[in-house]
Design a protein around this motif. Sequence first.
Motif, PDB file in Angstrom:
ATOM      1  N   MET A   1       0.854  -1.183   0.000  1.00  0.00           N
ATOM      2  CA  MET A   1       0.000   0.000   0.000  1.00  0.00           C
ATOM      3  C   MET A   1       0.892   1.236   0.000  1.00  0.00           C
ATOM      4  N   LEU A   2       0.619   2.177  -0.901  1.00  0.00           N
ATOM      5  CA  LEU A   2       1.475   3.345  -1.076  1.00  0.00           C
ATOM      6  C   LEU A   2       0.675   4.639  -0.960  1.00  0.00           C
ATOM      7  N   HIS A   3       1.186   5.566  -0.135  1.00  0.00           N
ATOM      8  CA  HIS A   3       0.620   6.909  -0.044  1.00  0.00           C
ATOM      9  C   HIS A   3       1.372   7.824  -1.000  1.00  0.00           C
ATOM     10  N   LYS A   4       0.644   8.557  -1.813  1.00  0.00           N
ATOM     11  CA  LYS A   4       1.266   9.493  -2.748  1.00  0.00           C
ATOM     12  C   LYS A   4       1.736  10.727  -1.997  1.00  0.00           C
ATOM     13  N   LYS A   5       2.992  11.131  -2.248  1.00  0.00           N
ATOM     14  CA  LYS A   5       3.535  12.330  -1.618  1.00  0.00           C
ATOM     15  C   LYS A   5       4.080  13.252  -2.701  1.00  0.00           C
ATOM     16  N   GLU A   6       3.638  14.492  -2.673  1.00  0.00           N
ATOM     17  CA  GLU A   6       4.056  15.453  -3.683  1.00  0.00           C
ATOM     18  C   GLU A   6       5.569  15.669  -3.646  1.00  0.00           C
TER      19      GLU A   6
ATOM     20  N   PRO B   1       9.281  10.509  -2.861  1.00  0.00           N
ATOM     21  CA  PRO B   1       8.935   9.109  -3.142  1.00  0.00           C
ATOM     22  C   PRO B   1       7.673   8.704  -2.386  1.00  0.00           C
ATOM     23  N   ASP B   2       6.896   7.805  -2.970  1.00  0.00           N
ATOM     24  CA  ASP B   2       5.697   7.315  -2.297  1.00  0.00           C
ATOM     25  C   ASP B   2       6.059   6.708  -0.947  1.00  0.00           C
ATOM     26  N   GLN B   3       5.209   6.935   0.057  1.00  0.00           N
ATOM     27  CA  GLN B   3       5.407   6.384   1.395  1.00  0.00           C
ATOM     28  C   GLN B   3       4.685   5.046   1.501  1.00  0.00           C
ATOM     29  N   VAL B   4       5.400   4.016   1.938  1.00  0.00           N
ATOM     30  CA  VAL B   4       4.772   2.710   2.131  1.00  0.00           C
ATOM     31  C   VAL B   4       3.875   2.769   3.361  1.00  0.00           C
TER      32      VAL B   4
ATOM     33  N   GLU C   1     -15.276   7.857  -0.051  1.00  0.00           N
ATOM     34  CA  GLU C   1     -15.735   7.392  -1.359  1.00  0.00           C
ATOM     35  C   GLU C   1     -14.626   7.389  -2.409  1.00  0.00           C
ATOM     36  N   HIS C   2     -13.378   7.485  -1.947  1.00  0.00           N
ATOM     37  CA  HIS C   2     -12.221   7.354  -2.828  1.00  0.00           C
ATOM     38  C   HIS C   2     -11.148   6.563  -2.079  1.00  0.00           C
ATOM     39  N   TYR C   3     -10.355   5.798  -2.812  1.00  0.00           N
ATOM     40  CA  TYR C   3      -9.272   5.055  -2.179  1.00  0.00           C
ATOM     41  C   TYR C   3      -8.135   6.015  -1.829  1.00  0.00           C
ATOM     42  N   PRO C   4      -7.660   6.007  -0.576  1.00  0.00           N
ATOM     43  CA  PRO C   4      -6.584   6.929  -0.185  1.00  0.00           C
ATOM     44  C   PRO C   4      -5.196   6.453  -0.583  1.00  0.00           C
ATOM     45  N   CYS C   5      -5.060   5.164  -0.913  1.00  0.00           N
ATOM     46  CA  CYS C   5      -3.750   4.593  -1.236  1.00  0.00           C
ATOM     47  C   CYS C   5      -3.776   3.910  -2.597  1.00  0.00           C
ATOM     48  N   THR C   6      -2.598   3.753  -3.158  1.00  0.00           N
ATOM     49  CA  THR C   6      -2.412   2.883  -4.315  1.00  0.00           C
ATOM     50  C   THR C   6      -2.006   1.507  -3.798  1.00  0.00           C
ATOM     51  N   VAL C   7      -2.613   0.452  -4.335  1.00  0.00           N
ATOM     52  CA  VAL C   7      -2.314  -0.910  -3.894  1.00  0.00           C
ATOM     53  C   VAL C   7      -1.822  -1.720  -5.084  1.00  0.00           C
TER      54      VAL C   7
ATOM     55  N   SER D   1      14.116  -1.544   0.825  1.00  0.00           N
ATOM     56  CA  SER D   1      13.691  -0.139   0.765  1.00  0.00           C
ATOM     57  C   SER D   1      12.228   0.010   1.153  1.00  0.00           C
ATOM     58  N   ASP D   2      11.388  -0.955   0.754  1.00  0.00           N
ATOM     59  CA  ASP D   2       9.975  -0.930   1.143  1.00  0.00           C
ATOM     60  C   ASP D   2       9.836  -1.023   2.663  1.00  0.00           C
ATOM     61  N   ILE D   3      10.582  -1.950   3.263  1.00  0.00           N
ATOM     62  CA  ILE D   3      10.535  -2.116   4.719  1.00  0.00           C
ATOM     63  C   ILE D   3      10.990  -0.830   5.405  1.00  0.00           C
ATOM     64  N   ALA D   4      12.068  -0.235   4.880  1.00  0.00           N
ATOM     65  CA  ALA D   4      12.594   0.998   5.464  1.00  0.00           C
ATOM     66  C   ALA D   4      11.556   2.116   5.411  1.00  0.00           C
ATOM     67  N   SER D   5      10.904   2.272   4.268  1.00  0.00           N
ATOM     68  CA  SER D   5       9.887   3.310   4.126  1.00  0.00           C
ATOM     69  C   SER D   5       8.737   3.082   5.097  1.00  0.00           C
ATOM     70  N   TYR D   6       8.323   1.846   5.242  1.00  0.00           N
ATOM     71  CA  TYR D   6       7.208   1.522   6.129  1.00  0.00           C
ATOM     72  C   TYR D   6       7.544   1.795   7.595  1.00  0.00           C
ATOM     73  N   LEU D   7       8.766   1.454   7.995  1.00  0.00           N
ATOM     74  CA  LEU D   7       9.163   1.599   9.397  1.00  0.00           C
ATOM     75  C   LEU D   7       9.736   2.972   9.718  1.00  0.00           C
ATOM     76  N   GLY D   8       9.849   3.840   8.713  1.00  0.00           N
ATOM     77  CA  GLY D   8      10.395   5.165   8.952  1.00  0.00           C
ATOM     78  C   GLY D   8      11.888   5.149   9.198  1.00  0.00           C
ATOM     79  N   LEU D   9      12.594   4.250   8.491  1.00  0.00           N
ATOM     80  CA  LEU D   9      14.035   4.103   8.642  1.00  0.00           C
ATOM     81  C   LEU D   9      14.715   4.281   7.290  1.00  0.00           C
ATOM     82  N   SER D  10      16.038   4.380   7.299  1.00  0.00           N
ATOM     83  CA  SER D  10      16.787   4.369   6.045  1.00  0.00           C
ATOM     84  C   SER D  10      17.038   2.921   5.639  1.00  0.00           C
ATOM     85  N   ARG D  11      17.299   2.712   4.355  1.00  0.00           N
ATOM     86  CA  ARG D  11      17.593   1.361   3.880  1.00  0.00           C
ATOM     87  C   ARG D  11      18.843   0.816   4.566  1.00  0.00           C
TER      88      ARG D  11
END
Length: 247
Positions: free
Chosen positions: A76-81, A84-87, A105-111, A196-206
């Motif tokens: 699941m990805l949150h779009k950030k202006e 990079p997208d936030q996991v 009534e709209h999906y907040p994330c890209t899946v 990198s996905d795990i890092a983004s999700y946990l708020g850490l660097s790769r």
Amino acid sequence: MLRCDTPPSRENESEVECNLCSLDPICALLDYGSEKVELAKGVLFRRQRVARGETLFRSGDPFHSLFAVKSGSFIMLHKKEQHPDQVAGFQFAGDLIGADGMAGEHYPCTVRALEPSSVCELRMARLQQPGRSLEAFQRGIISILGQEIAFCHGLHASLVRQNGEQRLAAFFLSLSSRHRARGMPGSEFRLTMTRSDIASYLGLSRETVTRGLSRLQKEGTVTVSGKRVRLERFDLLEGLAGNTSCA
């Protein structure tokens, strides 16, 4: 495009049993719980194939369906202006996808699928049938959303007070718990997401994730072989995580 009624890919984990799936209580409420029941046309679509990298829906798309993961996994990805997208999370066999799109009534994330996967799709617009009460169904959805809210609060609290290695430990314990809840092995599983996905999700660097994995493996807490992880010492993981899960 999703494709229906196909067996699970041999490349991913086994299918979750219907009685262990998040959507099953709702299917039962709607009298669609049994595979042998003649399903109402255009309402419930079982075992739709999703190719690796294929998108179920994008952030901002109009809400139209709930999805239950039958096999495989999703990100699941949150779009950030201008960033990079936030996991925002990972969904595995038995998990429900799309409930967070009901309120606005709209999906907040890209899946997107992380591997060859399959889903069951419940098309919400087709549920308004004469003579069918949706009160019980709505209560079921409220219960599911309540569980998701409680989980998000726990995740936020864990990220605030934990360092990188503690977050990794909590992440692995949560994956283990989720696999066991779906009738799958909880001590060994495949990480379909990238470091990198795990890092983004946990708020850490790769780099922090990589170092943390190396330390956990050196201490004998986990064994990492490519994308496969085996949890060797649950006691040490629980001590690190403080019994807080975050996946």
